[in-house]
Motif scaffolding. Sequence first.
Motif, mmCIF file in Angstrom:
data_model
loop_
_atom_site.group_PDB
_atom_site.id
_atom_site.type_symbol
_atom_site.label_atom_id
_atom_site.label_comp_id
_atom_site.label_asym_id
_atom_site.label_seq_id
_atom_site.Cartn_x
_atom_site.Cartn_y
_atom_site.Cartn_z
ATOM 1 N N SER A 1 0.920 -1.312 0.078
ATOM 2 C CA SER A 1 -0.100 -0.087 0.131
ATOM 3 C C SER A 1 0.823 1.429 0.119
ATOM 4 C CB SER A 1 -0.832 -0.078 1.129
ATOM 5 O OG SER A 1 -1.749 -1.089 1.102
ATOM 6 N N LEU A 2 1.790 1.185 0.793
ATOM 7 C CA LEU A 2 2.818 2.385 0.905
ATOM 8 C C LEU A 2 3.514 2.637 -0.447
ATOM 9 C CD1 LEU A 2 3.635 4.638 2.797
ATOM 10 C CD2 LEU A 2 5.466 3.162 3.666
ATOM 11 N N SER A 3 3.837 1.432 -1.064
ATOM 12 C CA SER A 3 4.769 1.881 -2.459
ATOM 13 C C SER A 3 3.448 2.203 -3.423
ATOM 14 C CB SER A 3 5.038 0.255 -2.759
ATOM 15 O OG SER A 3 3.907 -0.670 -3.038
ATOM 16 N N GLY A 4 2.377 1.918 -3.493
ATOM 17 C CA GLY A 4 1.449 2.684 -4.259
ATOM 18 C C GLY A 4 1.271 4.107 -4.104
ATOM 19 N N VAL A 5 1.521 4.535 -2.716
ATOM 20 C CA VAL A 5 1.558 6.028 -2.459
ATOM 21 C C VAL A 5 2.678 6.535 -2.965
ATOM 22 C CG1 VAL A 5 1.328 7.564 -0.454
ATOM 23 C CG2 VAL A 5 -0.124 5.526 -0.566
ATOM 24 N N VAL A 6 3.710 6.036 -2.771
ATOM 25 C CA VAL A 6 5.015 6.625 -3.205
ATOM 26 C C VAL A 6 4.947 6.776 -4.682
ATOM 27 C CG1 VAL A 6 7.705 6.291 -3.230
ATOM 28 C CG2 VAL A 6 6.369 6.026 -1.083
ATOM 29 N N ALA A 7 4.598 5.665 -5.243
ATOM 30 C CA ALA A 7 4.791 5.804 -6.873
ATOM 31 C C ALA A 7 3.537 6.833 -7.540
ATOM 32 C CB ALA A 7 4.250 4.456 -7.364
ATOM 33 N N SER A 8 2.701 6.995 -6.791
ATOM 34 C CA SER A 8 1.686 7.836 -7.713
ATOM 35 C C SER A 8 1.666 9.316 -6.838
ATOM 36 C CB SER A 8 0.219 7.437 -7.092
ATOM 37 O OG SER A 8 -0.029 7.306 -5.788
ATOM 38 N N ALA A 9 2.771 9.432 -6.317
ATOM 39 C CA ALA A 9 3.175 11.011 -5.461
ATOM 40 C C ALA A 9 3.685 11.832 -6.512
ATOM 41 C CB ALA A 9 3.811 10.952 -4.047
ATOM 42 N N ASP A 10 3.418 13.224 -6.114
ATOM 43 C CA ASP A 10 3.887 14.184 -7.076
ATOM 44 C C ASP A 10 5.561 14.044 -6.882
ATOM 45 O OD1 ASP A 10 1.520 14.685 -8.050
ATOM 46 O OD2 ASP A 10 1.229 16.290 -6.687
ATOM 47 N N ARG A 11 6.036 14.646 -7.733
ATOM 48 C CA ARG A 11 7.569 15.053 -7.621
ATOM 49 C C ARG A 11 7.786 16.008 -6.453
ATOM 50 N NH1 ARG A 11 11.954 14.246 -11.067
ATOM 51 N NH2 ARG A 11 10.534 13.480 -12.639
ATOM 52 N N THR B 1 7.556 15.346 -3.381
ATOM 53 C CA THR B 1 6.838 14.920 -1.882
ATOM 54 C C THR B 1 7.648 14.116 -1.002
ATOM 55 O OG1 THR B 1 4.984 14.779 -3.327
ATOM 56 C CG2 THR B 1 4.823 13.973 -0.975
ATOM 57 N N PHE B 2 8.651 13.412 -1.592
ATOM 58 C CA PHE B 2 9.631 12.489 -0.912
ATOM 59 C C PHE B 2 10.828 12.710 -1.159
ATOM 60 C CE2 PHE B 2 5.687 9.724 -1.661
ATOM 61 C CZ PHE B 2 5.403 9.748 -0.259
ATOM 62 N N ARG B 3 11.776 12.374 -0.307
ATOM 63 C CA ARG B 3 13.253 12.842 -0.253
ATOM 64 C C ARG B 3 13.794 12.098 -1.529
ATOM 65 N NH1 ARG B 3 16.350 15.936 3.158
ATOM 66 N NH2 ARG B 3 18.523 15.599 2.715
ATOM 67 N N TRP B 4 13.772 10.655 -1.411
ATOM 68 C CA TRP B 4 14.396 9.694 -2.387
ATOM 69 C C TRP B 4 13.030 8.807 -2.800
ATOM 70 C CZ3 TRP B 4 16.386 9.340 2.764
ATOM 71 C CH2 TRP B 4 17.462 10.344 3.023
ATOM 72 N N PRO B 5 12.360 9.259 -3.783
ATOM 73 C CA PRO B 5 11.144 8.227 -4.199
ATOM 74 C C PRO B 5 11.519 7.308 -4.953
ATOM 75 C CG PRO B 5 11.420 10.267 -5.603
ATOM 76 C CD PRO B 5 12.365 10.608 -4.456
ATOM 77 N N GLY B 6 12.583 7.125 -5.730
ATOM 78 C CA GLY B 6 12.765 5.897 -6.363
ATOM 79 C C GLY B 6 13.503 4.777 -5.442
ATOM 80 N N LEU C 1 11.806 1.052 -4.214
ATOM 81 C CA LEU C 1 12.633 -0.099 -4.334
ATOM 82 C C LEU C 1 12.489 -0.863 -2.783
ATOM 83 C CD1 LEU C 1 14.312 -2.266 -5.899
ATOM 84 C CD2 LEU C 1 16.261 -0.765 -5.399
ATOM 85 N N LEU C 2 13.055 -0.078 -1.824
ATOM 86 C CA LEU C 2 12.876 -0.675 -0.590
ATOM 87 C C LEU C 2 11.411 -1.171 -0.137
ATOM 88 C CD1 LEU C 2 15.008 1.679 1.759
ATOM 89 C CD2 LEU C 2 15.534 -0.319 0.992
ATOM 90 N N LEU C 3 10.394 -0.494 -0.502
ATOM 91 C CA LEU C 3 9.045 -1.286 -0.130
ATOM 92 C C LEU C 3 8.810 -2.325 -1.008
ATOM 93 C CD1 LEU C 3 7.146 2.365 -0.079
ATOM 94 C CD2 LEU C 3 7.555 0.732 1.949
ATOM 95 N N VAL C 4 9.385 -2.414 -2.251
ATOM 96 C CA VAL C 4 8.840 -3.391 -3.081
ATOM 97 C C VAL C 4 9.650 -4.646 -2.687
ATOM 98 C CG1 VAL C 4 9.095 -4.472 -5.404
ATOM 99 C CG2 VAL C 4 8.113 -2.107 -5.209
ATOM 100 N N VAL C 5 11.110 -4.540 -2.236
ATOM 101 C CA VAL C 5 11.909 -5.701 -1.645
ATOM 102 C C VAL C 5 11.320 -6.164 -0.334
ATOM 103 C CG1 VAL C 5 14.045 -6.373 -1.017
ATOM 104 C CG2 VAL C 5 13.995 -5.031 -3.117
#
Length: 262
Positions: free
Chosen positions: A41-51, A53-58, A62-66
């Motif tokens: 769920s959190l990875s979906g939030v990060v992937a759909s967030a605007d540029r 919003t997060f410090r290191w989105p990519g 990756l951490l959330l998916v792993v």
Amino acid sequence: MAESDDSIDLAWEKPDPLGYGQGVKEVHFIAAPLLAAAALSLSGVVASADRGTFRWPGFTLLLLVVTAMLLIATIQLGYYARKFLYSRQDVYDWIPQPPPEEGTAVEKYLRKWQNDDYQKWLRYNNRANRCFDLGLVLIGLSVAAVLAPPHGHPSDWRTAAAWTVIACTVIEISAIVGMELAVDQRSKEREETFPPTTPPPPAKETASESARSNTARAPRPPRALPPRRLPGGFRHRALRRVAQKKLARGSEGRPTGDRRIP
């Protein structure tokens, strides 16, 4: 060369501590699915967030998916391992025959069967535990990366929250290692201090049982033979009188009544 049944001398395997199997089941089938769902769920939030919003989105994605994949692997490995964990009573409940006596060829074969399956459960269960522990560490780092404030938008509160998650993750790692060492030390101490098994002492015979056994072992008096019919006639009249006197006295010298011989 196949090993004969007579040479098999293995003990019935059991988890140590005995509740270990139930504990890992709760972790693999309750905690791991919930954490995997949270990571996805959190990875979906990060992937759909605007540029911005997060410090290191990519990197955070990756951490959330792993993390989610490791927790899903925990569920799969735990499910496969759980098939091979059972007790001796489970074997006796399911085999299509009465429980065999200890030391027989059938009992030794069932014991070897349970040993092989227990080792397989232990191997896959340890892999599931490693996946869960690593996923637990990564989900802490992933949450810290999500909370880190983006560049150009400093926030003391988000920074404090991120460092709090990192500190709790370190404490969690220390707690996992400490609890494992404590359990191993406890099991080792119990094995060293376990009292040796001795056969039970023979039961003492009570006074009533001793009297009954002595009575049972006492010789019985000889049974009196049934009277023999003596021949009649004038020549045997004296012999009949002697026999009647003996029968009147009885076998122990006591009168037993008038028992006349015809």
